[in-house]
Design an enzyme around this catalytic site. Structure first.
Site, mmCIF file in Angstrom:
data_model
loop_
_atom_site.group_PDB
_atom_site.id
_atom_site.type_symbol
_atom_site.label_atom_id
_atom_site.label_comp_id
_atom_site.label_asym_id
_atom_site.label_seq_id
_atom_site.Cartn_x
_atom_site.Cartn_y
_atom_site.Cartn_z
ATOM 1 N N GLU A 169 0.812 -1.389 0.034
ATOM 2 C CA GLU A 169 -0.094 0.163 0.012
ATOM 3 C C GLU A 169 1.054 1.323 0.012
ATOM 4 O O GLU A 169 0.392 2.139 -0.222
ATOM 5 C CB GLU A 169 -0.916 0.037 1.313
ATOM 6 C CG GLU A 169 -2.041 -1.004 0.906
ATOM 7 C CD GLU A 169 -2.841 -1.214 2.295
ATOM 8 O OE1 GLU A 169 -4.079 -1.586 2.298
ATOM 9 O OE2 GLU A 169 -2.274 -1.217 3.539
ATOM 10 N N GLY A 203 -12.692 -4.077 1.926
ATOM 11 C CA GLY A 203 -13.826 -5.082 1.381
ATOM 12 C C GLY A 203 -15.050 -4.220 1.377
ATOM 13 O O GLY A 203 -15.383 -3.208 2.100
ATOM 14 N N ILE A 262 -13.285 -8.987 7.396
ATOM 15 C CA ILE A 262 -14.817 -9.148 7.450
ATOM 16 C C ILE A 262 -14.958 -10.192 5.875
ATOM 17 O O ILE A 262 -14.465 -9.800 4.919
ATOM 18 C CB ILE A 262 -15.523 -7.805 7.096
ATOM 19 C CG1 ILE A 262 -15.437 -7.020 8.189
ATOM 20 C CG2 ILE A 262 -16.925 -8.214 6.841
ATOM 21 C CD1 ILE A 262 -15.469 -7.534 9.458
ATOM 22 N N MET A 281 -9.053 -2.043 8.396
ATOM 23 C CA MET A 281 -8.785 -2.247 9.768
ATOM 24 C C MET A 281 -7.973 -1.094 10.401
ATOM 25 O O MET A 281 -7.413 -1.434 11.595
ATOM 26 C CB MET A 281 -7.970 -3.451 9.779
ATOM 27 C CG MET A 281 -8.743 -4.689 9.179
ATOM 28 S SD MET A 281 -7.884 -6.291 9.038
ATOM 29 C CE MET A 281 -7.682 -6.583 10.881
ATOM 30 N N GLU A 282 -7.916 0.087 9.748
ATOM 31 C CA GLU A 282 -6.823 1.199 10.359
ATOM 32 C C GLU A 282 -7.660 2.470 10.412
ATOM 33 O O GLU A 282 -7.311 3.228 11.154
ATOM 34 C CB GLU A 282 -5.682 1.200 9.644
ATOM 35 C CG GLU A 282 -4.826 -0.113 9.842
ATOM 36 C CD GLU A 282 -4.983 -1.042 8.842
ATOM 37 O OE1 GLU A 282 -5.714 -1.028 7.609
ATOM 38 O OE2 GLU A 282 -4.879 -2.289 8.985
ATOM 39 N N ASP A 329 -12.064 -6.709 -2.374
ATOM 40 C CA ASP A 329 -12.905 -7.874 -2.264
ATOM 41 C C ASP A 329 -14.342 -7.137 -1.656
ATOM 42 O O ASP A 329 -14.638 -6.083 -1.527
ATOM 43 C CB ASP A 329 -12.421 -8.653 -1.185
ATOM 44 C CG ASP A 329 -12.155 -8.205 0.186
ATOM 45 O OD1 ASP A 329 -11.097 -7.492 0.267
ATOM 46 O OD2 ASP A 329 -13.116 -8.068 1.040
#
Ligand code: ADE
Length: 231
Positions: free
Chosen positions: A12, A78, A154, A174-175, A198
Site C-alpha cells: 500500500e 472490503g 470481514i 482495519m485502520e 474484495d
C-alpha cells in the site's frame, strides 16, 4: 503544507516511498517514517502494520515527531455496497469503529467512549479535494461516505450485514478509524482513501489475494493525483 501518508501493508505504500526524493528515514517503535518530497510536495510516509493499534501508534507518532498538516490513509478495503466493485474507490467523509461495543452497559453500538461519538467526521474541504482527485481516475466509481474499521477481516454475510445495518458504511478495513480517532484528538485534518479488493463476504478470502495489488495501486494513483493539487 506537509502531508502525512499512512498505509498498513508494504504493497500500500512501497511505490510511494520508491518515488520519493530527498528521503530521510527514522524508525520509532518499529515503524519507519520516510520524510522527503513526492511530486515536489513535502510528505512523511509510513507503513503502520495491520490493525487499529498499529495505526494509532503510527498516526500519533507522525503527528508528534513530523507535524503533518493533514494525514491521508491509503489502502484497500472490503466492499459493503453492491454498487462498489473491485478497484472502485471510497473516500471517507466520516469513520466508525465497528468493533467498539459497550452496548452491554446501555450505550449505542459503536459509541467511542471518551469522545462520545459514533462517527468521527473528516473535514469537508479535504474530502472534496480528495474526491475530485479520485474522479480523475478512469473506469473507476468514486463513493464518498462512511468507512468502518475494526480488528477483523470481514468475510461473512452475517458480519457484513451487521456493519451495514449499524453504521451504513460503504467499506470495511482495519485502520482508518484509528487514524481518524488520533487525528480528531490532535485536531489534525485526515481523510481515508480505500480501493475495493474484495466484497467482504464468503469469497473475500479468495478475492483479497487476487486483487489486493490492483486495488492498492489504484489508491496510490489517487494519492499521487491529490499531491499534485497541494500548494
Ligand atoms: N481490507 C481489505 N478487505 C478487507 C476486509 N474484507 N475486511 C477488513 N479489511 C479489509
Amino acid at each position: 503544507m506537509k502531508i502525512g501518508i499512512i498505509g498498513a501493508m508494504d504493497i500500500e505504500v512501497a511505490e510511494l516511498i520508491e518515488s520519493m526524493e530527498n528521503i530521510k528515514k527514522e524508525e520509532i517503535s518499529g515503524i519507519t517514517y520516510c520524510q522527503g518530497t513526492l511530486n515536489g510536495k513535502d510528505v512523511v510516509v509510513a507503513k503502520c502494520g495491520i490493525g487499529k493499534v498499529h495505526a494509532a501508534v503510527c498516526a500519533q507518532t507522525m503527528i508528534l515527531k513530523f507535524s503533518p498538516d493533514a494525514i491521508l490513509n491509503t489502502g484497500v478495503a472490503g466492499s459493503l455496497n453492491a454498487e462498489l466493485g473491485i478497484g472502485d474507490l471510497v473516500v471517507s467523509s466520516r469513520v466508525v469503529q465497528h468493533d467498539f461495543d459497550t452496548s452491554g452497559i446501555g450505550d449505542p453500538v459503536g459509541l467511542i467512549s471518551g469522545l462520545n461519538l459514533i462517527e468521527i467526521p473528516c473535514p469537508e474541504k479535504l474530502v472534496e479535494k480528495v474526491a475530485d482527485s479520485a474522479r480523475e481516475l478512469e473506469n473507476t466509481k468514486v463513493f464518498t461516505g462512511t468507512i468502518a474499521s475494526g480488528d477483523q477481516f470481514i468475510c461473512s454475510m452475517e458480519k457484513k450485514n451487521y456493519i451495514v445495518e449499524n453504521f451504513n458504511a460503504l467499506c470495511a478495513e482495519m485502520e482508518g478509524a484509528a487514524i481518524g480517532h488520533v487525528c480528531y484528538l490532535n485536531k489534525v485534518d485526515f481523510c481515508i482513501v480505500r480501493a475495493i479488493s474484495d466484497k467482504a463476504d464468503g469469497s473475500a478470502h479468495m478475492d483479497f489475494p487476487s486483487f489486493v495489488q490492483i486495488a492498492a495501486k489504484k489508491s496510490i494513483n489517487l494519492i499521487n493525483n491529490f499531491l499534485k493539487t497541494v500548494s
